[in-house]
Write a protein that holds these residues in place. Structure first.
Motif, PDB file in Angstrom:
ATOM      1  N   LEU A 159       0.192  46.892 -10.547  1.00 28.94           N
ATOM      2  CA  LEU A 159      -1.104  47.581 -10.538  1.00 28.94           C
ATOM      3  C   LEU A 159      -2.220  46.649 -10.989  1.00 28.94           C
ATOM      4  N   ILE A 160      -1.957  45.889 -12.039  1.00 25.31           N
ATOM      5  CA  ILE A 160      -2.966  44.946 -12.544  1.00 25.31           C
ATOM      6  C   ILE A 160      -3.302  43.913 -11.472  1.00 25.31           C
ATOM      7  N   GLY A 161      -2.281  43.434 -10.793  1.00 28.81           N
ATOM      8  CA  GLY A 161      -2.515  42.465  -9.728  1.00 28.81           C
ATOM      9  C   GLY A 161      -3.205  43.048  -8.515  1.00 28.81           C
ATOM     10  N   SER A 162      -3.210  44.367  -8.391  1.00 29.59           N
ATOM     11  CA  SER A 162      -3.828  45.033  -7.240  1.00 29.59           C
ATOM     12  C   SER A 162      -5.280  45.433  -7.503  1.00 29.59           C
ATOM     13  N   LEU A 163      -5.772  45.237  -8.725  1.00 29.35           N
ATOM     14  CA  LEU A 163      -7.151  45.600  -9.042  1.00 29.35           C
ATOM     15  C   LEU A 163      -8.137  44.706  -8.321  1.00 29.35           C
ATOM     16  N   ASP A 164      -9.260  45.269  -7.917  1.00 26.91           N
ATOM     17  CA  ASP A 164     -10.336  44.467  -7.365  1.00 26.91           C
ATOM     18  C   ASP A 164     -11.042  43.718  -8.491  1.00 26.91           C
ATOM     19  N   ASP A 165     -11.945  42.807  -8.111  1.00 25.39           N
ATOM     20  CA  ASP A 165     -12.646  42.004  -9.110  1.00 25.39           C
ATOM     21  C   ASP A 165     -13.457  42.865 -10.077  1.00 25.39           C
ATOM     22  N   LEU A 168     -11.555  48.082 -10.392  1.00 27.46           N
ATOM     23  CA  LEU A 168     -11.166  49.365  -9.806  1.00 27.46           C
ATOM     24  C   LEU A 168      -9.944  49.189  -8.894  1.00 27.46           C
ATOM     25  N   LEU A 169      -9.187  50.266  -8.718  1.00 25.65           N
ATOM     26  CA  LEU A 169      -8.002  50.253  -7.865  1.00 25.65           C
ATOM     27  C   LEU A 169      -8.334  51.018  -6.588  1.00 25.65           C
ATOM     28  N   ARG A 170      -8.408  50.315  -5.478  1.00 28.22           N
ATOM     29  CA  ARG A 170      -8.833  50.945  -4.231  1.00 28.22           C
ATOM     30  C   ARG A 170      -7.681  51.157  -3.249  1.00 28.22           C
ATOM     31  N   LYS A 171      -6.477  50.842  -3.652  1.00 29.84           N
ATOM     32  CA  LYS A 171      -5.305  51.135  -2.822  1.00 29.84           C
ATOM     33  C   LYS A 171      -4.806  52.538  -3.161  1.00 29.84           C
ATOM     34  N   SER A 172      -4.332  53.258  -2.156  1.00 33.74           N
ATOM     35  CA  SER A 172      -3.798  54.592  -2.407  1.00 33.74           C
ATOM     36  C   SER A 172      -2.438  54.481  -3.092  1.00 33.74           C
ATOM     37  N   LEU A 173      -2.054  55.533  -3.786  1.00 31.50           N
ATOM     38  CA  LEU A 173      -0.764  55.530  -4.474  1.00 31.50           C
ATOM     39  C   LEU A 173       0.398  55.445  -3.490  1.00 31.50           C
ATOM     40  N   LEU A 197      -0.376  54.409 -13.984  1.00 31.84           N
ATOM     41  CA  LEU A 197      -1.805  54.146 -13.793  1.00 31.84           C
ATOM     42  C   LEU A 197      -2.631  54.797 -14.905  1.00 31.84           C
ATOM     43  N   LEU A 198      -2.248  55.989 -15.298  1.00 30.64           N
ATOM     44  CA  LEU A 198      -2.980  56.681 -16.368  1.00 30.64           C
ATOM     45  C   LEU A 198      -2.872  55.911 -17.684  1.00 30.64           C
ATOM     46  N   LYS A 199      -1.746  55.242 -17.897  1.00 32.44           N
ATOM     47  CA  LYS A 199      -1.611  54.393 -19.081  1.00 32.44           C
ATOM     48  C   LYS A 199      -2.524  53.180 -18.969  1.00 32.44           C
ATOM     49  N   LEU A 200      -2.623  52.609 -17.765  1.00 32.57           N
ATOM     50  CA  LEU A 200      -3.516  51.472 -17.548  1.00 32.57           C
ATOM     51  C   LEU A 200      -4.968  51.867 -17.810  1.00 32.57           C
ATOM     52  N   GLN A 201      -5.314  53.082 -17.443  1.00 32.88           N
ATOM     53  CA  GLN A 201      -6.683  53.538 -17.637  1.00 32.88           C
ATOM     54  C   GLN A 201      -7.033  53.735 -19.109  1.00 32.88           C
ATOM     55  N   GLU A 202      -6.051  53.646 -19.986  1.00 35.16           N
ATOM     56  CA  GLU A 202      -6.313  53.711 -21.421  1.00 35.16           C
ATOM     57  C   GLU A 202      -6.672  52.339 -21.981  1.00 35.16           C
ATOM     58  N   PHE A 203      -6.515  51.284 -21.171  1.00 34.57           N
ATOM     59  CA  PHE A 203      -6.805  49.931 -21.630  1.00 34.57           C
ATOM     60  C   PHE A 203      -8.317  49.719 -21.712  1.00 34.57           C
ATOM     61  N   ASP A 204      -8.687  48.612 -22.356  1.00 36.31           N
ATOM     62  CA  ASP A 204     -10.085  48.196 -22.418  1.00 36.31           C
ATOM     63  C   ASP A 204     -10.341  47.122 -21.373  1.00 36.31           C
ATOM     64  N   PRO A 205     -11.550  47.105 -20.807  1.00 37.58           N
ATOM     65  CA  PRO A 205     -12.684  47.989 -21.084  1.00 37.58           C
ATOM     66  C   PRO A 205     -12.511  49.343 -20.398  1.00 37.58           C
ATOM     67  N   ALA A 206     -13.185  50.345 -20.915  1.00 41.74           N
ATOM     68  CA  ALA A 206     -13.089  51.691 -20.358  1.00 41.74           C
ATOM     69  C   ALA A 206     -13.495  51.683 -18.896  1.00 41.74           C
ATOM     70  N   ARG A 211      -9.882  54.910  -9.690  1.00 37.51           N
ATOM     71  CA  ARG A 211      -9.731  54.864  -8.229  1.00 37.51           C
ATOM     72  C   ARG A 211     -11.037  55.129  -7.502  1.00 37.51           C
ATOM     73  N   SER A 212     -12.093  55.379  -8.236  1.00 35.31           N
ATOM     74  CA  SER A 212     -13.406  55.594  -7.635  1.00 35.31           C
ATOM     75  C   SER A 212     -14.456  55.344  -8.696  1.00 35.31           C
ATOM     76  N   LEU A 213     -15.682  55.201  -8.252  1.00 35.46           N
ATOM     77  CA  LEU A 213     -16.775  55.027  -9.204  1.00 35.46           C
ATOM     78  C   LEU A 213     -16.891  56.238 -10.117  1.00 35.46           C
ATOM     79  N   GLN A 214     -16.741  57.433  -9.539  1.00 34.53           N
ATOM     80  CA  GLN A 214     -16.868  58.656 -10.337  1.00 34.53           C
ATOM     81  C   GLN A 214     -15.816  58.683 -11.443  1.00 34.53           C
ATOM     82  N   GLU A 215     -14.560  58.378 -11.093  1.00 35.47           N
ATOM     83  CA  GLU A 215     -13.504  58.373 -12.093  1.00 35.47           C
ATOM     84  C   GLU A 215     -13.766  57.298 -13.144  1.00 35.47           C
TER      85      GLU A 215
END
Length: 505
Positions: A159-165, A168-173, A197-206, A211-215
Motif C-alpha cells: 500500500l505504501i508503495g502504491s501511494l501517489d506523490d 493519496l491512494l488512487r487504486k481501487s481495493l 489501509l485504515l491502519k495506514l490512515q492512522e499514520f502521520d501526516p494526517a 482514497r479521495s480528497l474528501q476522505e
C-alpha cells in the motif's frame, strides 16, 4: 612628585555615543525569533508569571446557536434549485483543492501579494530535501511500530508503495487485491486490504492513504480536538463538499446560517487543511512531522495571485487584567494618602501592568514583522509559489528582503531561521527560499539553487554504467546556459550529497 610631573598631568574629557538596546526591544527580538510552538510555551510561561496578563474570552464560534440549523439539512435539502447561478458567479473559482495546477508563466516582478494577517552577503546553509530519509522510509518507520501480522505487514508495504506523490491512494481495493495475488502471491480480499489501509490512515501526516480528497480532509479534521468548530468542519466536508471545492463561500454561510465572522473562521480553518499530505512529509528531513508547525499558510490561486495568513489559530488574544487596571487607577488616585504597604502594592501592580502591556506590544510587533517579511518573500519568489518548481526560485539574500521591508538584517535573519511556510507544494523552512546567485557574461543572474536542480536532473538521467565526471557535468551545464567552473560543480554535487562518478556506478 616633581613640579614637572604635576604640570604634565592633564584632565581629558571624552564624549562617546553608545547605543544600548532596551528591555522592550530585546523582548521583541526574542519573540520574533520564536517559531509558533515555542511562542505558545513562552505565552503560557508569561501568564504563569504575570497575573495581570489574561486571555480574551471572545471566540467567534461561541455565538453559534445552534451549531447547525434547527433541522439539519441533508445534502439534497442544501441545494436551492431556485437560486440563480449568477448570484454566486463572483465567488466560483471552479477549482477543487486537488485539481492539477499549471504554471501560468506570469512575470513575477511587482505582482501584488495579499495577506490575511493583521551589507555583506552571508554564507548560508543550503537545505537539501529528501536526501536523508525518504517519504517511504518515514512511513515504514511508523509501520514498524504498528501492531500487524506478517501478512498485514506485506500488504502495508505494498500500500505504501502504491501511494501517489501527494500521499493519496488512487487504486481501487479490488485492483490492489489482484496485484497482490499476481505480484506478491498474497491472496486477500478487498475487505482485508481495507482493514490494513485504515491502519495506514492512522499514520502521520494526517490524510496519508486517503482514497479521495474528501476522505483526506475528513481524516485531518477527525484528529482535531473536540470543538464545535471541528463538528462544523466535518459537517461541511460531508454534506457540502461541492460548495467547498467550488468556493461558494456566501452560499455555504447561508446554508449553515452563519454570520460573517463565523463563516470567515470556518473558511479559514478549512483552507488550512492539507490536500497533499505526501508533499509535506517528503519535504521534511531529519525531523518528525509533528515537530513542524507552519507559521505561514500560503495559498496559490488559479488567477496567479498568492495569499497568505499567519498561523495564529492557537495563539490566544491577550489583554491586561481589568482588575489590575482598576486597582492601579485606584492607587494612583489616592497616592497622597497611602501607607507604606499600599505604596508597595502600587509598585507591584504598576510593574505587572507595564510588563503585560509590553508583552502584548511585543506580540503585535512580531505579527507585523512576520507579515511584512513573508509578503516581501512572496513578491520576490512569486513564480515559485505559482508553479512549485525549484528552478523558479530567484537569487535572494537576507539583505534583499531587509531593504524591501525596511527591517534590520538581523531581524530578517531571526524570522527566516526558524519559521516554516505551508504551501501547495509542501512545507518549507523560510531559509529554503534564500539562495545566492551568479551573474553570467550576458549579465543574467542565475540562482545557485536553480543550477543545483539542473545538476541533479543531469545526474539522475545519466547512464549509471558510465556516470559523468565533474568535467563532463560542467560542460553539459555550460551547454544549458549555466557557465560555472568544474570546482563549483564539485562543490554543488557535494552539497547535494551526490558522490563522485566512480561511486555512482
Amino acid at each position: 612628585m616633581s613640579q614637572q610631573q604635576i604640570q604634565e598631568q592633564k584632565l581629558t574629557q571624552q564624549q562617546k555615543l553608545a547605543q544600548s538596546i532596551t528591555q522592550q526591544q530585546l523582548l521583541q527580538a526574542q519573540l520574533t525569533e520564536l517559531p509558533i510552538t515555542q511562542l505558545l510555551e513562552r505565552i503560557n510561561a508569561e501568564m504563569d508569571d504575570n497575573p495581570a496578563l489574561e486571555i480574551s474570552a471572545d471566540d467567534p464560534l461561541d455565538s453559534l446557536d445552534p451549531l447547525y440549523p434547527q433541522d439539519p439539512l441533508s445534502p439534497q435539502d442544501s441545494q436551492d434549485p431556485q437560486s440563480s447561478a449568477d448570484d454566486y458567479e463572483r465567488e466560483e473559482r471552479q477549482s477543487a483543492l486537488d485539481a492539477a495546477l499549471e504554471s501560468i508563466g506570469r512575470d513575477d516582478e511587482d505582482l501584488p501579494v495579499y495577506h490575511g494577517g493583521i551589507s555583506n552577503q552571508e554564507e548560508r546553509e543550503d537545505i537539501v530535501f529528501g536526501q536523508t530519509e525518504s517519504f517511504i522510509d518515514q512511513l515504514k518507520d511508523q509501520m514498524n511500530m504498528a501492531t500487524l501480522t506478517e501478512e498485514q505487514r506485506h500488504i502495508m508495504e505494498y500500500l505504501i508503495g502504491s501511494l501517489d506523490d501527494d500521499g493519496l491512494l488512487r487504486k481501487s481495493l479490488s485492483q490492489l487485491s489482484d496485484e497482490l495475488a499476481i505480484f506478491q502471491g498474497i491472496d486477500v480480499t478487498p475487505e482485508q486490504i481495507e482493514e490494513v489501509l485504515l491502519k495506514l490512515q492512522e499514520f502521520d501526516p494526517a490524510g496519508i492513504g486517503a482514497r479521495s480528497l474528501q476522505e483526506c480532509l475528513l481524516i485531518q479534521v477527525a484528529r482535531r480536538d473536540p470543538s464545535r468548530l471541528k463538528d462544523l468542519m466535518d459537517y461541511t466536508l460531508r454534506h457540502h463538499f461541492e460548495m467547498f471545492t467550488k468556493k461558494h463561500w456566501s452560499r455555504l454561510a447561508k446554508v449553515l446560517k452563519l454570520n460573517d465572522l463565523q463563516a470567515e473562521t470556518l473558511i479559514t480553518e478549512l483552507r488550512r487543511l492539507n490536500p497533499k499530505p505526501g508533499a509535506s512529509i517528503s519535504e521534511t528531513v531529519g525531523r518528525s512531522l509533528q515537530q513542524i508547525t507552519p507559521d505561514f499558510i500560503v495559498e496559490t490561486h488559479d488567477d496567479g495571485s498568492v495569499t497568505f495568513t499567519l498561523n495564529n489559530s492557537e495563539i490566544p488574544e491577550l489583554h491586561v487584567s481589568q482588575s489590575f487596571t482598576d486597582t492601579l487607577k485606584e492607587y494612583q488616585e489616592n497616592k497622597d494618602n497611602m501607607s507604606r504597604q499600599m505604596k508597595e502594592a502600587l509598585l507591584y501592580t504598576r510593574k505587572k501592568v507595564n510588563a503585560a502591556q509590553g508583552f502584548i506590544e511585543a506580540i503585535r510587533v512580531r505579527r507585523h514583522t512576520l507579515t511584512v517579511t513573508m509578503q516581501a518573500i512572496i513578491q520576490w519568489q512569486h513564480r515559485f509559489f505559482e508553479d512549485g518548481d525549484e528552478a523558479s526560485l530567484r537569487p535572494m539574500i537576507l539583505k534583499d528582503i531587509a531593504e524591501r521591508t525596511g527591517l534590520d538584517l538581523s531581524t530578517i535573519s531571526r524570522v527566516s531561521n526558524s519559521k516554516y511556510a505551508q504551501t501547495r507544494w509542501g512545507t518549507f523552512p523560510l531559509r529554503y527560499f534564500f539562495s545566492d546567485g551568479i551573474v553570467t557574461a550576458d549579465g543574467e543572474e542565475l540562482s545557485t539553487r536553480e543550477i543545483k536542480a539542473v545538476l541533479r536532473d543531469i545526474i539522475d538521467a545519466e547512464d549509471k554504467r558510465k556516470p559523468l565526471s565533474d568535467q563532463e557535468l560542467q560542460q553539459m551545464l555550460s551547454d544549458k546556459g549555466y557557465p560555472i567552473a568544474r570546482r563549483t560543480v564539485a562543490k554543488y554535487r557535494e552539497l547535494l550529497g551526490i558522490p563522485i562518478a566512480r561511486l555512482r556506478k
